[in-house]
Design a protein around this motif. Structure first.
Motif, PDB file in Angstrom:
ATOM      1  N   VAL A 198      13.095   4.186  12.512  1.00  0.00           N
ATOM      2  CA  VAL A 198      12.378   3.386  11.522  1.00  0.00           C
ATOM      3  C   VAL A 198      12.053   4.199  10.265  1.00  0.00           C
ATOM      4  N   GLY A 199      12.261   5.531  10.334  1.00  0.00           N
ATOM      5  CA  GLY A 199      11.996   6.361   9.158  1.00  0.00           C
ATOM      6  C   GLY A 199      10.763   7.243   9.305  1.00  0.00           C
ATOM      7  N   LYS A 200      10.376   7.548  10.546  1.00  0.00           N
ATOM      8  CA  LYS A 200       9.211   8.411  10.761  1.00  0.00           C
ATOM      9  C   LYS A 200       9.451   9.796  10.174  1.00  0.00           C
ATOM     10  N   ASP A 250      12.753  -1.888   0.817  1.00  0.00           N
ATOM     11  CA  ASP A 250      13.903  -2.025  -0.089  1.00  0.00           C
ATOM     12  C   ASP A 250      15.082  -2.671   0.631  1.00  0.00           C
ATOM     13  N   ALA A 251      15.404  -2.126   1.804  1.00  0.00           N
ATOM     14  CA  ALA A 251      16.529  -2.672   2.570  1.00  0.00           C
ATOM     15  C   ALA A 251      16.217  -4.096   3.023  1.00  0.00           C
ATOM     16  N   ALA A 252      14.955  -4.338   3.378  1.00  0.00           N
ATOM     17  CA  ALA A 252      14.568  -5.684   3.803  1.00  0.00           C
ATOM     18  C   ALA A 252      14.832  -6.691   2.684  1.00  0.00           C
ATOM     19  N   PRO A 264       2.937  -1.170   2.366  1.00  0.00           N
ATOM     20  CA  PRO A 264       4.383  -1.278   2.193  1.00  0.00           C
ATOM     21  C   PRO A 264       4.921  -0.004   1.561  1.00  0.00           C
ATOM     22  N   ALA A 265       6.098   0.444   1.978  1.00  0.00           N
ATOM     23  CA  ALA A 265       6.617   1.717   1.463  1.00  0.00           C
ATOM     24  C   ALA A 265       8.123   1.818   1.587  1.00  0.00           C
ATOM     25  N   VAL A 266       8.646   2.747   0.843  1.00  0.00           N
ATOM     26  CA  VAL A 266      10.046   3.152   0.983  1.00  0.00           C
ATOM     27  C   VAL A 266      10.007   4.663   1.186  1.00  0.00           C
TER      28      VAL A 266
END
Ligand code: GTP
Ligand code: MG
Lengths: 79, 633
Positions: free
Chosen positions: B16-18, B121-123, B145-147
């Motif tokens: 998930v980007g941890k 962003d991808a979402a 919310p973040a990228v």
């Protein structure tokens, strides 16, 4: 349940619904935690070149799993 | 109460980007890629913020806290042993429902939770819009919310973390369980003699004791997650790029040919781009060597020091740095394959073939990682949960010719073979390495019995991710630098040692210590068509593979003239060179690898057996290659 099959036998693109998880222990917990719970819609997207593993769609996610693991997922055709 | 320092654990599903977030916040260099299960250990780093301190811990990805995998056991134990002040749940916006399941379970257990809604962003590109304010209101906790891979508002995150840590326990969302479950929870809570058993412990006790109720509990959490997602998420489904690409990448007939073309093209690119650069570096060092040989004595530098600098250090460094472009290109290609998510497709295509020889399809990942560095291959073996699969992955991935070996191989192959056949020879060598891995797996299967609980294959198929060019270049640069740093001392040391052994005692080269060692072993080498120089190079390669080339550089600088490639081709036949490479590719992995094998398996006899096994294999293959080759030439 009538018409119940395991996911390894299911045809690609059929609309299916999970009825129960066969097996026990960690493997069973794994499937449940990933959202493959009774009542969930599920679909086989495609099979790999030698018909194993399979790619499935469940709860908006795409998962790859082996036929041996798919055997533990009992489903019925929906509709 | 305001805390001076905070501990925050990063919890989330795999991929998930941890680690991306962790790296962005702390400047760490955790492994990032687009497949599940990269992070295998907890990693903590501190960050200062407005006179306070936050210590972040990156953790492996999990789907729950129920010990269904090695990662889950590790994370659960970590959280229990050292409960953080705040749990930061990273939620993948592309898959809100399943990610919220974990967020709900974390909230149930730890209360002080902040949700970071990542990959928005991808979402967006997938037609997914999430009302994060509404989600925050429903959950009763901050949702940010973040990228993680883009512009990150770290201050907003830190403020939220401190706010949650500082506030009194606040009522947050609780999952409504069906009556039967609630009754069992109440019963479990009452059974404990300690009054006020925390609710989550009672839930956990019910989950562990009753399979029927466990399904009800998980189902209730998922129902809650689905209901929350439905209230906060707008989705305009479009056929995504991933769907389009996968129709070909995972095609039953075309998938495998496409994969082979992709790998061949990437490796070809590595060679063709890096070769001119290597030549350039080689020329530069030749010039430096020449220049120091002519100018240094004029400045009054003693002869011995001139020799050490020119013939020891400069030629040793030149030989090693010459293949730096190959290594940089390899890291680039490796980054692309794993960061796009293509590696998962490869595992999908290869699994059935891998299982036929007793391997798990996921083993492809440590094996491919092994081609970059055996040590990372061995570390990546942790994604395999069964003991047997891990053992095989650890042993087999040390047979992948790592980037150091590949660098030497590419250098030698391009010196000895014309461009067209060079690619074929390289492919033959790589095929040999694959065959060796299969052999190792086969032998391991005879020796070790597979444990009953074999690794599950189940994993997510992530959407494709276009690697960010800046990140790609930075990562490649960082890895290359890291590699340089790692080998710097070894290279300098081995250059000096080899220079010493090859310069003393003074006199004709055949009298030097190095020549004596090589000459003593020459009868053995003769069986493979290897002369003593090549044997010496093999010995020098034991501590670190790249030293083999350094050594050849030093040896031949003292006996010949011109660039290393020219000198080698005038001394060695192509067949001997090929045999040398086969042996070189197979014998003892570097010292660091042997030590890592021990560290991962906690078993010296396996580590030592793997060393002997590799020597045996290399002798067999060398004999085969030389004697079969002789028949054709
Ligand atoms: N588009 C997009 N991609 C992201 C974002 N954050 C991370 N990624 C990508 O997602 C992939 C996974 O990132 P990681 O940071 O390795 O994920 P992780 O959660 O640490 O994964 P594991 O350690 O395997 O559990 C990588 O390809 C990242 O580049 C983001 O905000 N937007
Ligand atoms: Mg990670």
């Amino acid at each position: 349940m009538s018409g119940e099959i395991t996911l390894d036998m299911a045809a690609e693109k059929d609309a299916l619904k999970v009825t129960r998880i066969i097996g026990k222990g960690k493997a069973r917990l794994r499937l449940l935690q990933m959202g493959i719970t009774p009542g969930t819609p599920i679909e086989v997207l495609r099979r790999a070149p030698l018909a194993d593993p399979v790619e499935i769609a469940v709860r908006g996610a795409k998962l790859a799993l082996r036929q041996a693991e798919a055997k533990n997922i009992a489903v019925v055709k929906e509709g | 109460m305001t805390k001076k320092s905070l501990s925050v654990d990063l919890v989330g599903n795999p991929n998930v980007g941890k680690s991306s977030l962790f790296n962005a916040l702390t400047g760490a260099a955790q492994l990032i890629g687009n497949w599940c299960g990269k992070t295998t250990e907890a990693c903590t780093t501190k960050v200062a913020y407005r006179g306070r301190e936050i210590s972040f811990t990156d953790l492996p990805g999990v789907y729950g806290f129920g010990h269904a995998s090695r990662a889950e056991t590790l994370v659960d134990k970590h959280l229990r042993a050292d409960p953080p002040d705040v749990v930061l749940v990273i939620v993948d916006a592309l898959n809100l429902e399943r990610n919220l399941y974990l967020a709900l379970e974390a909230l149930e257990r730890y209360g002080r939770v902040v949700v970071l809604l990542n990959k928005i962003d991808a979402a967006g590109e997938h037609g997914i819009v999430i009302d994060h304010a509404r989600l925050a209101a429903l959950l009763g906790i901050p949702v940010i919310p973040a990228v993680a891979t883009g512009q990150l508002d770290a201050a907003a995150l830190y403020e939220a973390l401190f706010a949650v840590a500082d506030r009194e326990a606040a009522p947050a969302y609780t999952v409504p369980y069906p009556p039967a479950v609630e009754a069992a929870i109440a019963a479990a809570a009452a059974q404990s003699d300690r009054t006020g058993l925390a609710r989550w412990r009672a839930v956990e006790a019910v989950e562990e004791s009753d399979e029927e109720l466990q399904v009800e509990i998980i189902n209730a959490r998922y129902a809650a997650a689905a209901a929350l997602a439905a209230r906060c998420l707008v989705h305009h489904p479009t056929e995504s790029v991933t769907d389009k690409l996968d129709r070909w990448a995972l095609h039953r007939i075309w998938g495998v040919p496409i994969m082979l073309v992709v790998f061949a093209a990437l490796f070809y690119l590595t060679f063709s781009v890096s070769r001119p650069l290597s030549d350039l570096i080689g020329a530069l060092f030749d010039w430096l060597t020449e220049a120091s040989l002519t100018h240094l004595p004029a400045w009054g530098v003693p002869d011995l020091a001139v020799s050490l600098i020119a013939e020891g250090l400069l030629s040793g460094l030149g030989a090693t740095l010459g293949f730096l472009p190959q290594i940089a290109m390899f890291f680039l290609v490796y980054h692309i394959i794993q960061d796009t998510g293509y590696i998962v497709r490869v595992a999908f295509l290869m699994d059935r073939v891998m299982t036929a020889i007793g391997l798990n399809g996921k083993i492809f990942i440590p094996l491919v990682a092994g081609y970059s560095c055996n040590v990372s291959g061995i570390l990546a073996s942790r994604i395999l949960t069964s003991r047997y699969d891990r053992l095989v992955a650890v042993l087999a991935s040390s047979y992948a010719p790592c980037s150091a070996r590949l660098g030497v191989m590419v250098f030698m192959v391009s010196a000895f073979f014309p461009s067209g056949s060079a690619t074929l020879v390289m492919l033959a060598l790589l095929a040999t390495s694959v065959a060796m891995m299969a052999t190792v797996a086969f032998v391991a299967r005879l020796v070790v019995t597979a444990d009953d609980e074999s690794s599950p294959f189940i994993s997510e198929v992530p959407v494709y991710h276009l690697p960010d060019v800046k990140h790609l270049l930075l990562d490649t640069g960082a890895r290359t630098l890291h590699f340089l740093k790692r080998i710097r001392n070894v290279i300098i040391l081995s250059s000096i040692v080899v220079w010493y052994l090859s310069s003393f005692p003074a006199g004709p080269f055949e009298n030097t210590y190095l020549a004596r060692i090589g000459l003593a072993l020459e009868p053995v080498g003769a069986l493979f068509g290897l002369d003593w120089q090549l044997i010496v190079a093999l010995i020098a390669g034991i501590p670190a593979k790249e030293s083999a080339l350094t050594t050849l550089g030093v040896i031949y600088q003292t006996t010949g003239d011109g660039g290393l490639a020219n000198v080698l081709t005038s001394h060695i036949s192509p067949l001997a060179a090929f045999t040398f490479l086969v042996v070189y590719m197979t014998y003892i992995p570097c010292l660091a690898t042997v030590i890592t094998i021990y560290q991962e398996l906690r078993n010296w006899s396996v580590a030592i057996a793997s060393v002997y096994g590799s020597i045996l294999l290399s002798v067999l293959l060398g004999l085969l290659s030389y004697n079969i080759g002789k028949l054709f030439i």
